[in-house]
Design a protein around this motif. Structure first.
Motif: not given
Length: 158
Positions: A134-151
């Motif tokens: 629900n929170k991150y479902g609209s993100l593209k693959e690259e954005q998901l990886v960037a989110l994890i990398s930032k965390a």
């Protein structure tokens, strides 16, 4: 790992961090994905669901807190690939070629089976997986990886 018993059943010596464990989580995760997920999306959403507290979707991390959480992520993609391959071969998941990649979705039998998985961990994982999608479902693959990398970077600075 697995070994044969004298009665013809396959026994597991270990459940944690196995293809079996990953497959169970992917069954639960894919049940909430209406359009299917790529390998990278499945790996990222599974990681976010398991460590939901870090990503603001749950009060705690399902696998606890430790200093090595983010070192798990690179291995998660390979574990996801291996589990999905097995799930396809066993008829639990279908693969669709979109032209730009592959989407994995549950078969009807797998969807029925997920409804029978009902214990405290599966309830918590379902809630976290649904919140992650629900929170991150609209993100593209690259954005998901960037989110994890930032965390991960933020965790190192603490």
């Amino acid at each position: 790992m697995m070994r044969k018993s004298t009665h013809g059943y396959i026994l597991m010596d270990k459940v944690f961090n196995t293809e079996f464990e990953m497959s169970l989580r992917l069954l639960l995760l894919l049940a909430y994905s209406s359009n299917g997920l790529t390998i990278d999306q499945a790996a990222a959403f599974d990681f976010i669901a398991v460590y939901g507290n870090i990503f603001g979707i749950s009060a705690s991390n399902l696998h606890g807190d430790n200093n090595l959480i983010f070192s798990e992520y690179p291995f998660r993609r390979q574990a996801t690939r291996t589990a999905l391959k097995s799930m396809v071969l066993n008829g639990w998941v279908t693969v669709k070629d979109t032209g730009s990649g592959f989407l994995y979705t549950l078969t009807a039998n797998a969807t029925t089976a997920t409804k029978k998985i009902n214990n405290a961990y599966s309830v918590a994982y379902r809630s976290s997986a649904q919140a992650a999608l629900n929170k991150y479902g609209s993100l593209k693959e690259e954005q998901l990886v960037a989110l994890i990398s930032k965390a991960s970077t933020q965790a190192l600075r603490r």
